[in-house]
Design an enzyme around this catalytic site. Sequence first.
Site, short mmCIF file in Angstrom:
data_model
loop_
_atom_site.label_atom_id
_atom_site.label_comp_id
_atom_site.label_asym_id
_atom_site.label_seq_id
_atom_site.Cartn_x
_atom_site.Cartn_y
_atom_site.Cartn_z
N PRO A 1 0.79 -1.23 0.00
CA PRO A 1 0.00 0.00 0.00
C PRO A 1 0.83 1.28 0.00
O PRO A 1 0.84 2.05 0.97
CB PRO A 1 -0.84 -0.14 1.27
CG PRO A 1 0.01 -0.96 2.18
CD PRO A 1 0.73 -1.93 1.28
N CYS A 2 1.50 1.53 -1.11
CA CYS A 2 2.35 2.71 -1.19
C CYS A 2 1.53 4.01 -1.13
O CYS A 2 2.11 5.08 -0.92
CB CYS A 2 3.24 2.67 -2.43
SG CYS A 2 2.35 2.47 -3.97
N HIS A 3 0.20 3.89 -1.25
CA HIS A 3 -0.63 5.09 -1.07
C HIS A 3 -0.53 5.60 0.38
O HIS A 3 -0.85 6.75 0.64
CB HIS A 3 -2.09 4.81 -1.45
CG HIS A 3 -2.76 3.75 -0.65
ND1 HIS A 3 -2.68 2.41 -0.98
CD2 HIS A 3 -3.51 3.82 0.48
CE1 HIS A 3 -3.36 1.71 -0.10
NE2 HIS A 3 -3.88 2.54 0.80
#
Length: 167
Positions: A128-130
Amino acid sequence: MTTRSRAPVDRATATIDTPLGSIRITVAGGVVAAVDHVQDPSDDAPPTDKLLRKAIRQIEEYFAGKRRRFDLPMAPAASPFQQRVRQAIIDIPYGEAASYGGVAHILNSGPRAVGQACGRNDLVLLVPCHRVIGAGGTLGGYGSISGLERKRRLLEFEGYRGKFPAN
């Protein structure tokens, strides 16, 4: 000169609709190889690959609010550093965010190196690089300019309570 033939790698893909647009999932060699935001419409035919069906189910559970972490075998990261960044990102709790600098500090690295590793993330949602944002709450990057709105929406979907200053 000797030529070796390699066994073909089983590869399967499916495109599904999500609240944030279409997502294409690719499995190959017994792992999830890629999860990407795409413009393609969803597939009509249900997939036959067991891992692909499991990945679709978990992504649907995520968007239904029933899943916060993914339990899928993933393709290995391209480098040991990218693997360390990947794990640090996976460890950011659902609904929270960490700065590029904060992740870099944990890894004894620099924020730009973390940002570059995030930019190479082929497993959106699963990694989840968000949840990695810029200093002071700026969104940083997320694939493209239009990706920043998707990043904001993912963070809001997860209940992130931080402020988003203008980028």
